[in-house]
Design a protein around this motif. Sequence first.
Motif, PDB file in Angstrom:
ATOM      1  N   VAL A  35       0.630  -0.863   0.449  1.00  0.00           N
ATOM      2  CA  VAL A  35       0.184   0.000   0.166  1.00  0.00           C
ATOM      3  C   VAL A  35       0.331   1.075   0.013  1.00  0.00           C
ATOM      4  O   VAL A  35       0.714   1.827  -0.803  1.00  0.00           O
ATOM      5  CB  VAL A  35      -0.961   0.158   1.536  1.00  0.00           C
ATOM      6  CG1 VAL A  35      -1.531   1.233   1.357  1.00  0.00           C
ATOM      7  CG2 VAL A  35      -1.684  -0.941   0.661  1.00  0.00           C
ATOM      8  N   GLU A  36       1.765   1.403   0.863  1.00  0.00           N
ATOM      9  CA  GLU A  36       2.743   2.465   0.390  1.00  0.00           C
ATOM     10  C   GLU A  36       3.716   2.274  -0.612  1.00  0.00           C
ATOM     11  O   GLU A  36       3.685   3.810  -1.086  1.00  0.00           O
ATOM     12  CB  GLU A  36       4.300   2.272   1.332  1.00  0.00           C
ATOM     13  CG  GLU A  36       3.353   2.150   3.153  1.00  0.00           C
ATOM     14  CD  GLU A  36       4.531   1.466   3.975  1.00  0.00           C
ATOM     15  OE1 GLU A  36       5.845   1.551   3.982  1.00  0.00           O
ATOM     16  OE2 GLU A  36       4.273   1.759   5.867  1.00  0.00           O
ATOM     17  N   ALA A  39       1.157   4.540  -2.499  1.00  0.00           N
ATOM     18  CA  ALA A  39       0.807   5.702  -2.877  1.00  0.00           C
ATOM     19  C   ALA A  39       2.231   6.706  -3.335  1.00  0.00           C
ATOM     20  O   ALA A  39       1.933   8.011  -3.207  1.00  0.00           O
ATOM     21  CB  ALA A  39       0.769   5.818  -1.299  1.00  0.00           C
ATOM     22  N   GLU A  40       3.430   5.613  -3.001  1.00  0.00           N
ATOM     23  CA  GLU A  40       4.947   6.516  -3.731  1.00  0.00           C
ATOM     24  C   GLU A  40       4.428   6.630  -4.825  1.00  0.00           C
ATOM     25  O   GLU A  40       5.296   7.271  -5.962  1.00  0.00           O
ATOM     26  CB  GLU A  40       5.934   5.260  -3.983  1.00  0.00           C
ATOM     27  CG  GLU A  40       6.216   5.846  -2.577  1.00  0.00           C
ATOM     28  CD  GLU A  40       7.484   5.155  -1.855  1.00  0.00           C
ATOM     29  OE1 GLU A  40       8.201   4.416  -2.689  1.00  0.00           O
ATOM     30  OE2 GLU A  40       7.624   3.921  -0.835  1.00  0.00           O
ATOM     31  N   THR A  43      -0.477   6.182  -6.932  1.00  0.00           N
ATOM     32  CA  THR A  43      -1.803   5.801  -7.092  1.00  0.00           C
ATOM     33  C   THR A  43      -2.474   5.474  -5.495  1.00  0.00           C
ATOM     34  O   THR A  43      -1.982   3.954  -4.974  1.00  0.00           O
ATOM     35  CB  THR A  43      -1.443   4.274  -8.137  1.00  0.00           C
ATOM     36  OG1 THR A  43      -0.803   3.549  -7.579  1.00  0.00           O
ATOM     37  CG2 THR A  43      -1.563   5.006  -9.127  1.00  0.00           C
ATOM     38  N   PRO A  44      -3.048   6.043  -4.927  1.00  0.00           N
ATOM     39  CA  PRO A  44      -2.509   5.257  -3.817  1.00  0.00           C
ATOM     40  C   PRO A  44      -4.191   4.884  -3.222  1.00  0.00           C
ATOM     41  O   PRO A  44      -4.676   5.115  -4.062  1.00  0.00           O
ATOM     42  CB  PRO A  44      -3.160   7.037  -2.671  1.00  0.00           C
ATOM     43  CG  PRO A  44      -3.344   7.185  -3.620  1.00  0.00           C
ATOM     44  CD  PRO A  44      -2.935   7.453  -4.775  1.00  0.00           C
ATOM     45  N   TYR A  45      -4.160   3.686  -2.251  1.00  0.00           N
ATOM     46  CA  TYR A  45      -5.737   3.038  -2.128  1.00  0.00           C
ATOM     47  C   TYR A  45      -6.254   2.745  -0.962  1.00  0.00           C
ATOM     48  O   TYR A  45      -4.911   3.283  -0.052  1.00  0.00           O
ATOM     49  CB  TYR A  45      -5.042   1.135  -2.194  1.00  0.00           C
ATOM     50  CG  TYR A  45      -5.819   0.651  -2.639  1.00  0.00           C
ATOM     51  CD1 TYR A  45      -6.933   0.075  -3.751  1.00  0.00           C
ATOM     52  CD2 TYR A  45      -6.556  -0.598  -1.465  1.00  0.00           C
ATOM     53  CE1 TYR A  45      -7.394  -1.342  -3.502  1.00  0.00           C
ATOM     54  CE2 TYR A  45      -7.707  -0.979  -1.298  1.00  0.00           C
ATOM     55  CZ  TYR A  45      -8.152  -1.223  -2.395  1.00  0.00           C
ATOM     56  OH  TYR A  45      -9.480  -2.100  -2.573  1.00  0.00           O
ATOM     57  N   VAL A  46      -7.214   3.252  -1.405  1.00  0.00           N
ATOM     58  CA  VAL A  46      -8.529   3.225   0.383  1.00  0.00           C
ATOM     59  C   VAL A  46      -9.121   2.016  -0.393  1.00  0.00           C
ATOM     60  O   VAL A  46     -10.061   2.304  -0.921  1.00  0.00           O
ATOM     61  CB  VAL A  46      -8.867   5.242   0.371  1.00  0.00           C
ATOM     62  CG1 VAL A  46      -9.598   4.802   1.022  1.00  0.00           C
ATOM     63  CG2 VAL A  46      -7.870   6.174   0.326  1.00  0.00           C
TER      64      VAL A  46
END
Length: 163
Positions: A35-36, A39-40, A43-46
């Motif tokens: 997940v990190e 984001a880097e 394409t952040p995942y929520v």
Amino acid sequence: GDEGLNTGGMGAYAPAPCVTPELHKEIEEMCKRTVEKMAERGTPYVGVLYAGMMLTPNGPSVLEFNCRFGDPETQVVLPLLETDLYEVMCACCDGKLDTIDVRFKENVSAATVVCAAKGYPESYPKGMAIRGLDGANAVENVKVYHAGTKIDDEKITRCSGGR
């Protein structure tokens, strides 16, 4: 064992007794790194991310990531969730997931068994009546989920998909 056509998820159970607290921590760290990294890359995942893991002689390995709520893995984990799912999803949407204490029930387990049409995953008949659903739903702590089914004009549940 483990031969034949890919049928997708045909069942699941949780918690997995082979996952020790140490192994759980290792798997959790693998998921966090994924997940990190997303984001880097911009394409952040929520949301809810399910990691399908294989245990190998060299440790855990990611087989797949999934976010679908229709898979047997989700159907077996969600009943174990103690925290209100609505609260978790709202926190995801509001960017406040870090303020929610996501907890799972302790000392309980769950299992999912998928019933598939004869012939699945190849050619299989459709329209077969599915019987026993009322009886299964009447059993304490049993929940029947439907997928690939339809209810006809006579209120009979019928198979309309493979599994």
